[in-house]
Scaffold this active site. Structure first.
Site, short mmCIF file in Angstrom:
data_model
loop_
_atom_site.label_atom_id
_atom_site.label_comp_id
_atom_site.label_asym_id
_atom_site.label_seq_id
_atom_site.Cartn_x
_atom_site.Cartn_y
_atom_site.Cartn_z
N GLY A 55 0.93 -1.20 0.14
CA GLY A 55 -0.16 -0.02 -0.01
C GLY A 55 0.85 1.18 -0.07
O GLY A 55 2.18 1.12 0.35
N CYS A 82 5.22 -6.23 1.48
CA CYS A 82 5.93 -4.67 1.79
C CYS A 82 5.04 -3.95 2.81
O CYS A 82 5.22 -4.12 4.05
CB CYS A 82 5.25 -4.42 0.08
SG CYS A 82 6.12 -2.58 0.28
N TYR A 83 3.89 -3.07 2.47
CA TYR A 83 3.03 -2.36 3.65
C TYR A 83 2.63 -3.39 4.64
O TYR A 83 2.58 -3.15 5.73
CB TYR A 83 2.10 -1.60 2.96
CG TYR A 83 1.36 -0.69 4.27
CD1 TYR A 83 1.96 0.39 4.73
CD2 TYR A 83 -0.02 -1.04 4.46
CE1 TYR A 83 1.04 0.98 5.66
CE2 TYR A 83 -0.64 -0.58 5.62
CZ TYR A 83 0.05 0.60 6.11
OH TYR A 83 -0.61 1.14 7.27
N HIS A 172 8.13 -7.89 -3.42
CA HIS A 172 7.00 -8.16 -3.96
C HIS A 172 6.98 -9.62 -4.73
O HIS A 172 7.41 -9.69 -5.76
CB HIS A 172 6.57 -7.26 -5.04
CG HIS A 172 6.21 -6.09 -4.14
ND1 HIS A 172 4.88 -5.51 -3.90
CD2 HIS A 172 6.65 -4.86 -3.84
CE1 HIS A 172 4.69 -4.54 -3.42
NE2 HIS A 172 5.91 -4.21 -3.34
N GLU A 174 4.66 -11.24 -6.14
CA GLU A 174 3.73 -11.30 -7.28
C GLU A 174 4.25 -10.84 -8.45
O GLU A 174 3.36 -11.12 -9.56
CB GLU A 174 2.35 -10.52 -6.86
CG GLU A 174 2.49 -9.05 -6.57
CD GLU A 174 3.02 -8.29 -5.32
OE1 GLU A 174 3.84 -9.27 -4.57
OE2 GLU A 174 2.82 -7.13 -4.83
N SER A 226 -23.71 -9.80 -26.84
CA SER A 226 -23.06 -8.93 -27.89
C SER A 226 -22.24 -9.54 -28.76
O SER A 226 -21.73 -9.04 -29.77
CB SER A 226 -22.53 -7.64 -27.15
OG SER A 226 -21.34 -8.44 -26.40
N ASP A 230 -17.12 -11.98 -22.67
CA ASP A 230 -17.81 -12.16 -21.34
C ASP A 230 -19.23 -12.58 -21.39
O ASP A 230 -19.61 -13.52 -20.66
CB ASP A 230 -17.82 -10.99 -20.30
CG ASP A 230 -16.41 -10.22 -19.95
OD1 ASP A 230 -15.39 -11.17 -20.48
OD2 ASP A 230 -16.04 -9.25 -19.88
N SER A 232 -20.51 -13.77 -24.05
CA SER A 232 -20.70 -15.31 -24.74
C SER A 232 -20.43 -16.35 -23.69
O SER A 232 -21.12 -17.37 -23.76
CB SER A 232 -19.80 -15.26 -25.65
OG SER A 232 -19.80 -14.14 -26.77
N LYS A 375 -10.33 -12.11 -16.34
CA LYS A 375 -10.74 -12.20 -17.56
C LYS A 375 -9.82 -13.45 -18.29
O LYS A 375 -10.31 -14.04 -19.19
CB LYS A 375 -9.69 -10.82 -18.39
CG LYS A 375 -10.35 -10.78 -19.68
CD LYS A 375 -11.60 -10.23 -20.05
CE LYS A 375 -11.90 -10.00 -21.51
NZ LYS A 375 -13.24 -9.33 -21.49
#
Ligand code: XMP
Length: 530
Positions: A55, A82-83, A172, A174, A226, A230, A232, A375
């Site tokens: 953060g 981290c934070y 980090h 990640e 559409s 997403d 679909s 996604k």
């Protein structure tokens, strides 16, 4: 119910990235804003483990995010990053200092041979590079903690209290710049939290199909389809669960790309055998757009007209069939997190581009089967369900369609030029992307073109063709690389490819005399032109 990790969000820029890494390790996780953590614990009981994000604050700032010391009695493993690491140290009585230097970027960490054994560092070499981005650091860890690694300038790059299950790293894990980061996260998840990698999209699809059946019961579901990824995937998943009790409405506003409307009907109507109604509304939209040149105005008109058409269709279906109690939406996890609903809080209606904020008087319940997925997971479910990879990996397409790529007034003639030049561009860049995919085996590799389309800037210029003077349109080509559309850069396409694209457009599409390539990154530009 899956065993869950809660990613406790302290406002770090990498909160979603941490969650995605946990999911990549095939463990389910949710992002929980730190302010809601104690309340959620009270309501739901403890998860299998917690990961604290970084953060922007210092623990010494007034109003800095914090958790009460009682949290640490929870008796489930915690990994602070981290934070999150500094906060753990500070709250439990360690000493955090604010020096006048920063550790930023690629930093070496050392785990000397005499350091205590650590399951977190299991199978990770003692000397490593990792990614740091901090000023404050932990000078003295709290009582009960052992320091497990240091850097050249700071004494505590990681610390742990194994007995209490508390772990903290200043770096980090990640980000990709920490090469052993994923391994460290997996050590935490598998060895320390005792989780198994069973969050797979096959399991997800099976469980969701079962859930949808339970939720919907004997009712019917309506979906505005559409053709985007997403909606679909949401529709195919729901169709697997309840078959013809799902009706999809596909509003063709006449602002789609060449062949797109027919393709949607082919894929969902014929291949998946779904009940799908195509509403041919081109004339309605073009009439409403006639004479309108202001970009925001165009968007508003299209959004409002879309709702009207969809609502009319819904009303007609309700009257004819009755029992339509649910509206299916392709909301995904980033929409939920970004609109403040992290941690499964109140249902947030996505102002989906095509639904543009749902009509409030449509008294339907929302069905959002993808609201826990990122996604890339949605794409994996799509592939699991047998949706063709061209569709699953298709580039984004804005709800207002070609109208926002047709500067000035939208007319049929100008739309025809955009459609035809766009078709040429898609053919060429699809082939280019496919070649990259064949070479690398990765969709969306850093070199592949993320989004590509043509715009008509409403400029005509003089040219010569045969022996005659022409006065035709200039077409703009936009081709960008990006990860998520938030930032982007123009694609460094090979010159030969640009040449082919330009030649083909001028030769094959009537009304085009010039082709321009857009060299603007985002920021300062946007990807679309309007
Ligand atoms: P910009 O132009 O803001 O676009 O850089 C970022 C991404 O969002 C897409 N986009 C939209 N998508 N409805 C959508 O669903 C919209 O109104 C809309 N406007 C832009 C754009 O294509 C790009 O991928």
């Amino acid at each position: 119910m899956h065993k869950t990790i809660w990613v406790v969000d302290f406002g770090g820029q990498y909160n979603q990235l941490i969650a995605r890494r946990v999911r990549e390790a095939k463990v389910y996780c949710e992002i929980v804003p730190y302010e809601k953590l104690m309340e959620k614990l009270e309501a739901e009981g403890k998860p299998a483990g917690f990961i604290f994000t970084g953060g922007p604050s210092s623990v010494y700032e007034q109003g800095a995010p914090s958790l009460p010391p009682s949290f640490y009695e929870v008796k489930a493993p915690v990994l602070g990053i981290c934070y999150g690491a500094q906060l753990m140290a500070y709250t439990l009585g360690g000493k955090v200092v604010s020096p006048d230097f920063k550790e930023y970027g690629k930093i070496r960490i050392h785990r000397e041979a005499d350091r205590p054994e650590s399951e977190l560092f299991s199978d990770i070499p003692g000397e490593q590079h990792c990614w740091m981005s901090h000023t404050d650091y932990i000078e003295i860890p709290p009582e009960g903690f052992a320091v497990t690694s240091r850097t050249d300038s700071t004494p505590t790059a990681s610390m742990e209290d194994k007995a209490r299950g508390l772990y903290a790293v200043q770096f980090h894990p990640e980000v990709y710049h920490t090469p052993f980061g994923q391994k460290l996260l997996e050590n935490f998840l598998y060895k320390i939290c005792g989780l198994s990698p069973d969050w797979t999209m096959e399991n997800f699809a099976n469980e969701k199909i079962h859930d949808i059946r339970e939720t919907v019961g004997d009712s019917k579901v309506l979906c505005a389809l559409s053709g985007g990824v997403d909606s679909s995937v949401a529709a195919v998943l729901t169709h697997r669960a309840i078959g013809d009790r799902l009706t999809c409405v596909f509003v063709d506003h006449g602002l789609l790309r060449k062949g797109e409307g027919d393709q949607v009907m082919d894929v969902f109507g014929k291949q998946f055998n779904m009940k799908i109604i195509r509403v041919d509304a081109e004339e309605r939209f073009l009439t409403k757009l006639s004479g309108v040149t202001e970009p925001e105005e165009k968007r508003k008109i299209i959004g409002a007209e879309f709702i009207e058409v969809f609502q009319e269709e819904a009303a007609r279906l309700s009257e004819e069939e009755g029992g339509i109690d649910f509206l299916l939406q392709g909301t995904i996890y980033p929409d939920v997190v970004e609109s403040g609903g992290g941690g499964g809080a109140a249902a947030v209606i996505k102002s989906h581009h095509n639904v543009g904020g749902l009509p409030e008087d449509m008294k339907m319940k929302l069905l959002e089967p993808l609201r826990t997925l990122f996604k890339d997971e949605v794409r994996a479910v799509g592939e699991e369900l047998g949706i063709a990879s061209e569709l699953v990996w298709r580039q984004p397409f804005p709800g207002p369609g070609l109208a926002i790529r047709c500067l000035g007034e939208v007319t049929e003639g100008k739309l025809r030029i955009i459609r035809d030049t766009d078709a040429v561009l898609r053919e060429e860049i699809d082939a280019y992307n496919k070649k990259l995919f064949d070479e690398t085996g990765v969709h969306n590799s850093p070199e592949s073109v993320w989004q590509y389309f043509t715009v008509l800037p409403n400029i005509r210029s003089v040219g010569v063709m045969g022996d005659a003077r022409t006065y035709d349109y200039a077409v703009g080509v936009r081709a960008v690389t990006s990860v998520d559309g938030m930032t982007s850069d123009w694609a460094r396409l090979p010159h030969e490819l640009l040449e082919t694209i330009a030649n083909r457009m001028v030769n094959e599409v009537d009304g085009v005399s010039r082709v321009l390539y857009d060299l603007t990154s985002k920021p300062p530009g946007t990807i679309e032109w309007e």
